[in-house]
Design a protein around this motif. Structure first.
Motif, PDB file in Angstrom:
ATOM      1  N   ALA A 213      89.417 -14.021   9.895  1.00 15.68           N
ATOM      2  CA  ALA A 213      89.492 -15.119  10.857  1.00 15.68           C
ATOM      3  C   ALA A 213      88.465 -16.213  10.612  1.00 15.68           C
ATOM      4  CB  ALA A 213      89.361 -14.580  12.277  1.00 15.68           C
ATOM      5  N   THR A 214      87.255 -15.842  10.296  1.00 13.53           N
ATOM      6  CA  THR A 214      86.216 -16.866  10.144  1.00 13.53           C
ATOM      7  C   THR A 214      85.998 -17.264   8.688  1.00 13.53           C
ATOM      8  OG1 THR A 214      84.440 -15.217  10.053  1.00 13.53           O
ATOM      9  CG2 THR A 214      85.074 -16.032  12.227  1.00 13.53           C
ATOM     10  N   ILE A 215      86.868 -16.777   7.808  1.00 12.02           N
ATOM     11  CA  ILE A 215      86.860 -17.208   6.403  1.00 12.02           C
ATOM     12  C   ILE A 215      88.008 -18.181   6.167  1.00 12.02           C
ATOM     13  CG2 ILE A 215      87.047 -16.449   4.002  1.00 12.02           C
ATOM     14  CD1 ILE A 215      85.896 -13.739   4.932  1.00 12.02           C
ATOM     15  N   LEU A 216      89.195 -17.799   6.592  1.00  6.63           N
ATOM     16  CA  LEU A 216      90.369 -18.660   6.434  1.00  6.63           C
ATOM     17  C   LEU A 216      90.324 -19.861   7.369  1.00  6.63           C
ATOM     18  CD1 LEU A 216      93.238 -19.174   5.289  1.00  6.63           C
ATOM     19  CD2 LEU A 216      94.110 -17.708   7.131  1.00  6.63           C
ATOM     20  N   HIS A 217      89.907 -19.650   8.617  1.00  8.09           N
ATOM     21  CA  HIS A 217      89.965 -20.708   9.625  1.00  8.09           C
ATOM     22  C   HIS A 217      88.656 -21.495   9.666  1.00  8.09           C
ATOM     23  CE1 HIS A 217      93.679 -18.917  10.736  1.00  8.09           C
ATOM     24  NE2 HIS A 217      93.130 -17.831  11.235  1.00  8.09           N
ATOM     25  N   ALA A 218      88.669 -22.633   8.991  1.00 12.99           N
ATOM     26  CA  ALA A 218      87.452 -23.433   8.881  1.00 12.99           C
ATOM     27  C   ALA A 218      86.968 -23.934  10.235  1.00 12.99           C
ATOM     28  CB  ALA A 218      87.702 -24.619   7.946  1.00 12.99           C
ATOM     29  N   PHE A 219      87.874 -24.179  11.146  1.00 15.04           N
ATOM     30  CA  PHE A 219      87.481 -24.698  12.457  1.00 15.04           C
ATOM     31  C   PHE A 219      86.606 -23.691  13.195  1.00 15.04           C
ATOM     32  CE2 PHE A 219      87.809 -26.193  16.770  1.00 15.04           C
ATOM     33  CZ  PHE A 219      87.920 -27.572  16.646  1.00 15.04           C
ATOM     34  N   TYR A 220      86.988 -22.415  13.126  1.00 16.21           N
ATOM     35  CA  TYR A 220      86.210 -21.363  13.784  1.00 16.21           C
ATOM     36  C   TYR A 220      84.749 -21.388  13.344  1.00 16.21           C
ATOM     37  CZ  TYR A 220      89.433 -18.181  16.284  1.00 16.21           C
ATOM     38  OH  TYR A 220      90.269 -17.596  17.188  1.00 16.21           O
ATOM     39  N   ALA A 221      84.546 -21.260  12.044  1.00 14.02           N
ATOM     40  CA  ALA A 221      83.187 -21.095  11.537  1.00 14.02           C
ATOM     41  C   ALA A 221      82.392 -22.390  11.565  1.00 14.02           C
ATOM     42  CB  ALA A 221      83.228 -20.536  10.118  1.00 14.02           C
ATOM     43  N   SER A 222      83.036 -23.508  11.227  1.00 12.93           N
ATOM     44  CA  SER A 222      82.318 -24.782  11.163  1.00 12.93           C
ATOM     45  C   SER A 222      81.762 -25.190  12.515  1.00 12.93           C
ATOM     46  CB  SER A 222      83.241 -25.883  10.627  1.00 12.93           C
ATOM     47  OG  SER A 222      83.593 -25.630   9.290  1.00 12.93           O
ATOM     48  N   TYR A 352      94.388 -26.276  15.306  1.00 14.86           N
ATOM     49  CA  TYR A 352      93.194 -26.364  14.476  1.00 14.86           C
ATOM     50  C   TYR A 352      92.740 -24.994  13.991  1.00 14.86           C
ATOM     51  CZ  TYR A 352      92.751 -31.178  16.140  1.00 14.86           C
ATOM     52  OH  TYR A 352      92.988 -32.496  16.422  1.00 14.86           O
ATOM     53  N   VAL A 353      92.985 -23.964  14.783  1.00 17.72           N
ATOM     54  CA  VAL A 353      92.609 -22.609  14.384  1.00 17.72           C
ATOM     55  C   VAL A 353      93.753 -21.907  13.674  1.00 17.72           C
ATOM     56  CG1 VAL A 353      92.018 -20.313  15.258  1.00 17.72           C
ATOM     57  CG2 VAL A 353      90.850 -22.327  16.167  1.00 17.72           C
ATOM     58  N   SER A 354      94.968 -22.046  14.183  1.00 18.41           N
ATOM     59  CA  SER A 354      96.052 -21.164  13.744  1.00 18.41           C
ATOM     60  C   SER A 354      96.943 -21.721  12.641  1.00 18.41           C
ATOM     61  CB  SER A 354      96.929 -20.801  14.942  1.00 18.41           C
ATOM     62  OG  SER A 354      97.513 -21.952  15.518  1.00 18.41           O
ATOM     63  N   MET A 355      96.775 -22.981  12.251  1.00 16.17           N
ATOM     64  CA  MET A 355      97.745 -23.534  11.305  1.00 16.17           C
ATOM     65  C   MET A 355      97.708 -22.813   9.959  1.00 16.17           C
ATOM     66  SD  MET A 355      96.150 -27.254  10.354  1.00 16.17           S
ATOM     67  CE  MET A 355      94.428 -27.472   9.885  1.00 16.17           C
ATOM     68  N   GLU A 356      96.546 -22.332   9.529  1.00 15.67           N
ATOM     69  CA  GLU A 356      96.478 -21.652   8.225  1.00 15.67           C
ATOM     70  C   GLU A 356      97.284 -20.347   8.224  1.00 15.67           C
ATOM     71  OE1 GLU A 356      92.467 -23.842   8.698  1.00 15.67           O
ATOM     72  OE2 GLU A 356      93.713 -22.517   9.940  1.00 15.67           O
ATOM     73  N   ASP A 357      97.384 -19.693   9.401  1.00 19.90           N
ATOM     74  CA  ASP A 357      98.144 -18.446   9.464  1.00 19.90           C
ATOM     75  C   ASP A 357      99.619 -18.674   9.164  1.00 19.90           C
ATOM     76  OD1 ASP A 357      95.946 -16.881  10.115  1.00 19.90           O
ATOM     77  OD2 ASP A 357      96.197 -17.195  12.275  1.00 19.90           O
TER      78      ASP A 357
END
Length: 412
Positions: A213-222, A352-357
């Motif tokens: 979750a916090t590797i793929l989703h840049a919004f989460y971690a950034s 912003y969080v889920s589009m990569e999934d």
């Protein structure tokens, strides 16, 4: 592919190696429809608030099978296969609505909201000619009923005949999470639908995977909404079939994210409107993100103030539809309702969080094609066990749990 051959494709007795053939083999996909979606499992259908009173109905799915959930004139909910007994056409075409009867467009066969056949046009023919045979009995030709049960206002159904009680199937921790969120009346705020070009199991793996979750989703971690260095845990019920991953509180400054070369940390990125990150702590336990997965295809989420149910619908070997139902509480004050609507930008197909999934499953589907079909994924993060974990979310125990349930129902 026979059951014996299915057993032979697994390289391990545990679930640390997952054969890629499982997402590419059409025979296996067809077996899933029979063993899982028509077998002894409960499947999320809708929220009871979506069929609140007599005359309401909503359409749903169990695997590929179309389903109607309707509320009859006595206020009782019914689960019906959405298939006319005449020619097999859909009876309810709209996604939801209100009606006094359910009528098939093709030849006009109509059904009561409890599924009983009400009327067949020209049943007696015209002037004594034609029509249905003398022995035709409408009582024998109603819509096929399925078993449904509700927990905390969440409606589940099954096509199986020998299925344990829903409460037992969920497990105590999963029931506690439903009780936590559905502790007062809710209202539906909207829906998202998206199509993903990948096997349904890849999304269900992804939803259980706290590690990605916090590797793929840049919004989460950034923006430090979620990092593995925060408090939290992984919860496993029903021998791993049903799981939850959760995080607590605000992120801390740490070297794991701030010095490593992770794509997910973009130090030079900001928000033109930082109010998007505004949120209200709603629960006294401090949990800000909780992703709950009920085997096989239900995901229930809390991401800050966004609350949603997700339903995964298989459309074929490499095509899946994802339905989101976004909700809030009936007594939300205007500010909280606005926060929910604003934070809805975090989720859904372009969230912003889920589009990569929405695309990562396609990358796996494509990357494992060809000679890769005969290889296997590795799920050894955190070891090989399937059990609850509170000391680290850098663990794939919840993903292994999905495959443990899968192997049980598939006889592997």
């Amino acid at each position: 592919m026979t059951t014996d051959n299915n057993k032979n494709i697994w390289p391990n007795v545990d679930t640390t190696r997952i054969p890629y053939r499982l997402i590419h083999d059409d025979d296996i996909y067809r077996q899933e429809q029979a063993r899982i979606f028509q077998g002894p499992a409960w499947h999320y259908l809708c929220l009871s608030v979506e069929v609140p009173e007599a005359g309401c109905f909503i359409t749903s799915f169990i695997g590929e099978t179309p389903i109607i959930v309707s509320c009859d004139d006595k206020g009782e909910l019914h689960g019906l296969i959405n298939r006319c007994k005449h020619k097999g056409a859909l009876v309810a075409v709209e996604s939801s609505g209100r009606a006094s009867t359910l009528r098939c467009l093709y030849h006009g066969w109509s059904y009561h909201l409890n599924g009983d056949l009400r009327m067949v046009p020209f049943e007696k023919g015209i002037e004594g000619k034609g029509g249905m045979p003398p022995g035709f009995n409408k009582a024998e030709h109603g819509l096929t009923r399925i078993q449904i049960q509700s927990y905390a206002g969440v409606v589940f159904g099954t096509l199986g005949t020998d299925v344990e009680n829903l409460e037992t199937y969920l497990g105590p921790d999963m029931r506690a999470q439903f009780n936590r969120v559905f502790h007062k009346p809710v209202v539906v705020l909207g829906y998202y639908h998206q199509v993903m070009h990948s096997n349904w199991k890849l999304y269900m793996e992804n939803a259980r995977d706290a590690y990605h979750a916090t590797i793929l989703h840049a919004f989460y971690a950034s923006f430090k909404l979620n990092r593995l260095t925060m408090g939290g845990g992984l919860v496993v019920n029903h021998s791993g079939w049903n799981t939850m991953n959760y995080s607590i509180g605000a992120s801390v400054q740490d070297g794991y994210y701030d010095t490593n070369e992770l794509r997910s940390v973009m130090a030079d990125v900001g928000l033109a409107d930082p109010t998007l990150l505004n949120h209200r702590l709603e629960f006294s336990d401090g949990i800000t993100i909780a992703i709950q997965s009920i085997f096989p295809t239900c995901v229930h989420q809390q991401i800050y103030n966004t609350l949603a149910m997700r339903q995964v619908v298989p459309l074929g070997l490499n095509k899946t539809e994802l339905h989101w139902t976004f909700f809030g509480y009936a007594d939300d004050d205007p500010q909280l309702r606005q926060l929910r609507l604003q934070q809805a930008n975090l989720i859904g197909p372009a969230g912003y969080v889920s589009m990569e999934d929405g695309v990562i499953g396609d990358y796996v589907q494509r990357g494992t094609a060809g000679e890769g079909v005969n290889k296997s994924a590795m799920l050894q993060m955190g070891g090989s066990s399937v059990e609850s974990v509170t000391d680290s979310r850098a663990n794939e125990t919840t993903v292994r749990g999905f495959w443990q349930g899968y192997r049980t129902l598939m006889g592997q």
